[in-house]
Design an enzyme around this catalytic site. Sequence first.
Site, mmCIF file in Angstrom:
data_model
loop_
_atom_site.group_PDB
_atom_site.id
_atom_site.type_symbol
_atom_site.label_atom_id
_atom_site.label_comp_id
_atom_site.label_asym_id
_atom_site.label_seq_id
_atom_site.Cartn_x
_atom_site.Cartn_y
_atom_site.Cartn_z
ATOM 1 N N LYS A 54 94.874 15.846 37.816
ATOM 2 C CA LYS A 54 93.718 15.067 37.349
ATOM 3 C C LYS A 54 94.177 13.718 36.821
ATOM 4 O O LYS A 54 93.584 12.681 37.119
ATOM 5 C CB LYS A 54 92.959 15.833 36.261
ATOM 6 C CG LYS A 54 92.102 16.953 36.816
ATOM 7 C CD LYS A 54 91.576 17.869 35.720
ATOM 8 C CE LYS A 54 90.901 19.090 36.332
ATOM 9 N NZ LYS A 54 90.693 20.183 35.390
ATOM 10 N N GLN A 98 90.633 21.433 29.262
ATOM 11 C CA GLN A 98 91.062 22.356 30.307
ATOM 12 C C GLN A 98 90.889 23.805 29.833
ATOM 13 O O GLN A 98 91.365 24.176 28.753
ATOM 14 C CB GLN A 98 92.533 22.084 30.666
ATOM 15 C CG GLN A 98 93.064 22.919 31.803
ATOM 16 C CD GLN A 98 92.408 22.598 33.149
ATOM 17 O OE1 GLN A 98 92.180 21.445 33.481
ATOM 18 N NE2 GLN A 98 92.107 23.626 33.907
ATOM 19 N N ASP A 121 82.569 17.465 32.519
ATOM 20 C CA ASP A 121 82.536 18.773 33.176
ATOM 21 C C ASP A 121 81.102 19.266 33.310
ATOM 22 O O ASP A 121 80.844 20.211 34.059
ATOM 23 C CB ASP A 121 83.339 19.800 32.358
ATOM 24 C CG ASP A 121 84.674 20.142 33.009
ATOM 25 O OD1 ASP A 121 84.827 19.903 34.215
ATOM 26 O OD2 ASP A 121 85.551 20.663 32.289
#
Length: 301
Positions: A54, A98, A121
């Site tokens: 990422k 994460q 997200d």
Amino acid sequence: MTAERIDGKAFAARLTARVKAASDRLQAEHGVKPGLAVVIVGEDPASQIYVRNKGEQTQAAGMRSDTHRLADDTTQDQLLALIAQLNADPGIHGILVQLPLPDHIDSAAVLGAIDPDKDVDGFHVVNAGRLAVGLPGLVPCTPLGCSLMLKDALGDLSGLNAVVIGRSNIVGKPMAQLLLAESCTVTIAHSRTRDLPALARTADILVAAVGRPEFVRGDWIKPGATVIDVGINRVPSLDPAKAAEGKTRVVGDVAYAEAAEVAGRITPVPGGVGPMTIACLLMNTWTAACRSAGVEPVLGE
Ligand code: NAD
């Protein structure tokens, strides 16, 4: 029939290039460089790889990338303090924590502490609510990527029968909301669904987000249907010697070879939905940066 293979890798590369161009324009015209902060707690090897990818891809897209690596024994209060700091940082437009987090940390409390306008997200309840009522928000990356591929492949989705197998908050439910927003007739199937093969055969669009290797068989598929395989499952290598050494391969939730005989279009695994997820993360970061600058997020060609 042999299905057309939907090339998620190529689509993701094109989308990422468009996001980079739009991001460069935002910086040139409004002085705003999109910034993504990724927070990882602990040493989980798979998570470390995801986070490194990422970071690299965010930088390649011309955006600011900050990675915060915290020790396994980080307390929830310490993590919440970092989230508060990132919420207040005007140079950071997207915050991604994460998952999974260590057991001693309440994931829902952490995700709920992220400013919904920086929640790239799309997991915050405020963004789930915005999606449900049709307000602009940030949409979870994986279903967003599936929706973009479907619209690219099929054009207008209006009136099509869509069956989504899986009802998780991160894939199944938002996928169903996105298809409903495109005026599909949507059914969500799950572990208690009766006669799933018969239901799946009604689908013009079949999305599998189950987490079971090659679960969806060829004879579950309506001839000509479009099949989106979200699953990422590690199974032993086909080569017995390699399997004995513990070597694995990745398969989806759909038995690809069988399904490709019946479907009209299908995403492969790997190379289908997976690459779109990160492209959509970059798109969400750019979207959040545009909104922070009062600019309408319109992606150029
Ligand atoms: P999850 O475990 O949270 O949800 C799985 C869903 O499948 C559940 O809603 C459950 O009801 C349903 N299910 C389980 N067994 C079933 C059965 N026998 N019949 C019908 N439905 C059944 O999983 P998730 O987080 O939604 O992920 C699903 C899959 O997608 C996993 O393989 C995951 O690795 C993959 N995934 C891929 C990406 C990507 O970037 N491509 C992102 C997220 C998840």
